[in-house]
Design a protein around this motif. Structure first.
Motif, PDB file in Angstrom:
ATOM      1  N   ALA A  81      12.162  21.197 -11.858  1.00 37.62           N
ATOM      2  CA  ALA A  81      12.433  21.246 -10.426  1.00 37.62           C
ATOM      3  C   ALA A  81      11.232  20.784  -9.620  1.00 37.62           C
ATOM      4  N   VAL A  82      10.029  21.196 -10.031  1.00 35.49           N
ATOM      5  CA  VAL A  82       8.813  20.778  -9.328  1.00 35.49           C
ATOM      6  C   VAL A  82       8.653  19.267  -9.385  1.00 35.49           C
ATOM      7  N   MET A  83       8.876  18.679 -10.554  1.00 36.77           N
ATOM      8  CA  MET A  83       8.741  17.232 -10.702  1.00 36.77           C
ATOM      9  C   MET A  83       9.739  16.489  -9.821  1.00 36.77           C
ATOM     10  N   ASP A  84      10.950  17.015  -9.710  1.00 37.01           N
ATOM     11  CA  ASP A  84      11.968  16.394  -8.862  1.00 37.01           C
ATOM     12  C   ASP A  84      11.527  16.384  -7.402  1.00 37.01           C
ATOM     13  N   ILE A  85      11.062  17.528  -6.921  1.00 40.13           N
ATOM     14  CA  ILE A  85      10.588  17.624  -5.538  1.00 40.13           C
ATOM     15  C   ILE A  85       9.415  16.685  -5.303  1.00 40.13           C
ATOM     16  N   VAL A  86       8.482  16.672  -6.230  1.00 45.22           N
ATOM     17  CA  VAL A  86       7.270  15.864  -6.084  1.00 45.22           C
ATOM     18  C   VAL A  86       7.605  14.380  -5.983  1.00 45.22           C
ATOM     19  N   VAL A  87       8.443  13.890  -6.882  1.00 41.03           N
ATOM     20  CA  VAL A  87       8.799  12.467  -6.862  1.00 41.03           C
ATOM     21  C   VAL A  87       9.503  12.107  -5.556  1.00 41.03           C
ATOM     22  N   THR A  88      10.363  12.998  -5.065  1.00 35.65           N
ATOM     23  CA  THR A  88      11.048  12.748  -3.796  1.00 35.65           C
ATOM     24  C   THR A  88      10.051  12.633  -2.649  1.00 35.65           C
ATOM     25  N   MET A  89       9.096  13.564  -2.574  1.00 36.12           N
ATOM     26  CA  MET A  89       8.135  13.560  -1.468  1.00 36.12           C
ATOM     27  C   MET A  89       7.202  12.351  -1.552  1.00 36.12           C
ATOM     28  N   VAL A  90       6.707  12.041  -2.744  1.00 41.52           N
ATOM     29  CA  VAL A  90       5.786  10.915  -2.892  1.00 41.52           C
ATOM     30  C   VAL A  90       6.509   9.598  -2.614  1.00 41.52           C
ATOM     31  N   SER A  91       7.732   9.465  -3.068  1.00 38.05           N
ATOM     32  CA  SER A  91       8.509   8.251  -2.792  1.00 38.05           C
ATOM     33  C   SER A  91       8.768   8.088  -1.307  1.00 38.05           C
ATOM     34  N   THR A  92       8.989   9.212  -0.607  1.00 37.72           N
ATOM     35  CA  THR A  92       9.199   9.155   0.842  1.00 37.72           C
ATOM     36  C   THR A  92       7.968   8.602   1.546  1.00 37.72           C
ATOM     37  N   VAL A  93       6.783   9.108   1.181  1.00 35.92           N
ATOM     38  CA  VAL A  93       5.541   8.620   1.799  1.00 35.92           C
ATOM     39  C   VAL A  93       5.320   7.148   1.466  1.00 35.92           C
ATOM     40  N   LYS A  94       5.601   6.781   0.221  1.00 36.35           N
ATOM     41  CA  LYS A  94       5.415   5.386  -0.190  1.00 36.35           C
ATOM     42  C   LYS A  94       6.297   4.449   0.630  1.00 36.35           C
ATOM     43  N   GLU A  95       7.574   4.803   0.785  1.00 37.72           N
ATOM     44  CA  GLU A  95       8.499   3.943   1.534  1.00 37.72           C
ATOM     45  C   GLU A  95       8.111   3.874   3.006  1.00 37.72           C
ATOM     46  N   LEU A  96       7.692   4.996   3.589  1.00 38.51           N
ATOM     47  CA  LEU A  96       7.318   5.002   5.003  1.00 38.51           C
ATOM     48  C   LEU A  96       6.078   4.150   5.258  1.00 38.51           C
ATOM     49  N   THR A  97       5.101   4.218   4.366  1.00 35.98           N
ATOM     50  CA  THR A  97       3.891   3.415   4.555  1.00 35.98           C
ATOM     51  C   THR A  97       4.146   1.929   4.340  1.00 35.98           C
ATOM     52  N   GLN A  98       5.133   1.597   3.510  1.00 33.31           N
ATOM     53  CA  GLN A  98       5.445   0.190   3.273  1.00 33.31           C
ATOM     54  C   GLN A  98       6.274  -0.409   4.396  1.00 33.31           C
ATOM     55  N   THR A  99       7.164   0.389   4.981  1.00 31.40           N
ATOM     56  CA  THR A  99       8.025  -0.129   6.056  1.00 31.40           C
ATOM     57  C   THR A  99       7.380  -0.018   7.429  1.00 31.40           C
ATOM     58  N   SER A 100       6.481   0.956   7.597  1.00 30.60           N
ATOM     59  CA  SER A 100       5.808   1.140   8.892  1.00 30.60           C
ATOM     60  C   SER A 100       4.306   1.134   8.650  1.00 30.60           C
ATOM     61  N   ALA A 101       3.709  -0.020   8.786  1.00 29.14           N
ATOM     62  CA  ALA A 101       2.291  -0.174   8.445  1.00 29.14           C
ATOM     63  C   ALA A 101       1.381   0.635   9.354  1.00 29.14           C
ATOM     64  N   HIS A 102       1.822   0.910  10.592  1.00 26.75           N
ATOM     65  CA  HIS A 102       0.958   1.574  11.568  1.00 26.75           C
ATOM     66  C   HIS A 102       1.266   3.061  11.719  1.00 26.75           C
ATOM     67  N   ILE A 103       2.069   3.610  10.830  1.00 29.26           N
ATOM     68  CA  ILE A 103       2.399   5.032  10.932  1.00 29.26           C
ATOM     69  C   ILE A 103       1.164   5.868  10.619  1.00 29.26           C
ATOM     70  N   SER A 104       0.966   6.935  11.379  1.00 28.49           N
ATOM     71  CA  SER A 104      -0.226   7.763  11.216  1.00 28.49           C
ATOM     72  C   SER A 104       0.010   8.856  10.176  1.00 28.49           C
ATOM     73  N   SER A 105      -1.070   9.498   9.797  1.00 27.86           N
ATOM     74  CA  SER A 105      -0.961  10.584   8.809  1.00 27.86           C
ATOM     75  C   SER A 105      -0.170  11.764   9.363  1.00 27.86           C
ATOM     76  N   LYS A 106      -0.364  12.061  10.646  1.00 25.69           N
ATOM     77  CA  LYS A 106       0.392  13.162  11.249  1.00 25.69           C
ATOM     78  C   LYS A 106       1.889  12.874  11.246  1.00 25.69           C
ATOM     79  N   GLU A 107       2.257  11.640  11.528  1.00 24.80           N
ATOM     80  CA  GLU A 107       3.675  11.274  11.507  1.00 24.80           C
ATOM     81  C   GLU A 107       4.240  11.341  10.091  1.00 24.80           C
ATOM     82  N   LEU A 108       3.430  10.965   9.111  1.00 21.40           N
ATOM     83  CA  LEU A 108       3.874  11.069   7.721  1.00 21.40           C
ATOM     84  C   LEU A 108       4.093  12.520   7.324  1.00 21.40           C
ATOM     85  N   ILE A 109       3.164  13.385   7.708  1.00 20.72           N
ATOM     86  CA  ILE A 109       3.302  14.814   7.394  1.00 20.72           C
ATOM     87  C   ILE A 109       4.561  15.379   8.040  1.00 20.72           C
TER      88      ILE A 109
END
Length: 375
Positions: free
Chosen positions: A263-291
């Protein structure tokens, strides 16, 4: 244009799907005819005569008993092809026995060659063909829907099972179980994440987040066990008797360590993939917005994952729970002695799920965005 694309897609995928389907059917047929793999004699039931036997008082309920006169054909061994007569008694509730049907395969023992017929006793029901069929269907679906990645997932699962088996054999030789589970969890995490996503930043961040979360959950559990009252392990399943308290604590911690990993691995991959996709699609997104985005995603998946953990750990005890209630065993007694360990594993797994969200989110934001902002 769309019709042409659909035709091209079908031309490419139809042969692959046909090959997968044919191989799956062949493997399932082999699974239902694997008698030659067994040294224990197996018989296939061809005829059954069933009669009511008697009734007995079982607590507040009356239990009905039935007898079965069975004819079966031996499928392997010295007496292969011979017809054998078997006897079976089963209860209406079926709690501790089986009702056999025509076509069932059963393990037999004590074969006797009498003057007119062979007789034997039933030692158990053969069910491995159903498990093998389910595995074949799972691998076939993974291959058909996910392609090469599905094959890697199946390969990682098989490799993890082999590693787990050898770890248990080492435990039987006297090696500390918790000392075996720690490197096993690390290897499980590395292999699973590597087979799924290859060696990348996503895999590295997911691995660090998974290991950090599982380590914290195990540490919390160890502290609670150390400072709490002595836990009664008498009702813990498959625990060798008599047992030492320290050994039982280690086994329980090992269960928590392994049980929370998926279960932990499932949650982790989901959260990390979310950050990865957001940083790739929105180059200027800030850390606060990512959080903030990770927090919203975490809120969406938190409830469902905790329910998955609940069903995984507690649902297996529902039949036994209902049986106890039927025999007028008090609810508090069932929870205290019979379902305590399932509930404890569920609660620790739930803590792991909750912790995995902020840990993976902050590590992912640091690796994908925070390092760039500090440069």
């Amino acid at each position: 244009m769309n019709n042409n694309r659909m035709k091209d897609f079908m031309k490419k995928t139809a042969p692959k799907l046909a090959i997968i389907a044919c191989c799956s059917i062949l493997l399932i047929i082999l699974a239902f005819n694997d008698y030659y793999l067994y040294n224990t004699p197996i018989a296939k039931i061809v005829e059954i005569k069933e009669d009511y036997s008697t009734s007995k008082q079982n607590g507040v309920y009356v239990e009905k008993y039935y007898t079965q006169d069975i004819l079966a054909v031996i499928q392997n061994g010295t007496y292969k092809g011979e017809i054998v007569r078997l006897k079976n008694q089963y209860t209406q509730s079926g709690v501790y026995d089986d009702r056999f049907s025509r076509g069932n395969d059963v393990f037999i023992e004590k074969i006797e060659n009498k003057q007119t017929e062979f007789t034997a006793t039933i030692s158990g029901k053969k069910r491995d063909q159903y498990v093998a069929s389910a595995v074949v269907i799972l691998v076939a679906l993974l291959t058909a829907l996910a392609g090469r990645k599905g094959i890697f997932v199946a390969a990682s699962l098989a490799f993890n099972l082999v590693c787990f088996y050898y770890a248990l054999t080492l435990y039987e030789q006297g090696i500390n179980l918790l000392a075996l589970m720690i490197p096993l969890v690390i290897s499980f995490s590395i292999l699973t994440l590597y087979f799924i996503g290859g060696w990348s930043r996503l895999t590295l961040v997911s691995l660090l987040s998974t290991l950090a979360t599982v380590m914290i959950v195990t540490f919390i559990s160890a502290v609670v066990l150390h400072f709490s009252d002595k836990v009664d392990y008498d009702f813990m399943e498959y625990l060798p008797q008599p047992y030492e308290q320290s050994s039982a604590n280690i086994i329980f911690l090992s269960e928590i360590l392994i049980g929370s990993l998926g279960a932990v691995m499932d949650i982790v991959v989901t959260m990390v993939s979310t950050v990865k996709e957001l940083t790739q699609t929105s180059a200027h997104i800030s850390s606060k917005e990512l959080i903030a985005s990770c927090r919203r995603v975490g809120d969406d998946i938190l409830g469902t994952m905790i329910n998955v953990m609940f069903f995984t750990n507690v649902a297996s005890g529902i039949p036994f729970f209902l049986l106890c209630l039927r025999n007028e065993i008090q609810f508090t007694t069932i929870i205290r002695y019979n379902l305590f360990f399932e509930i404890a594993r569920f609660l620790t797994g739930g803590i792991g799920i909750v912790l995995a969200i902020p840990i993976s989110a902050f590590l992912a934001v640091y690796f994908y965005r925070g390092r760039k902002e500090t440069c």
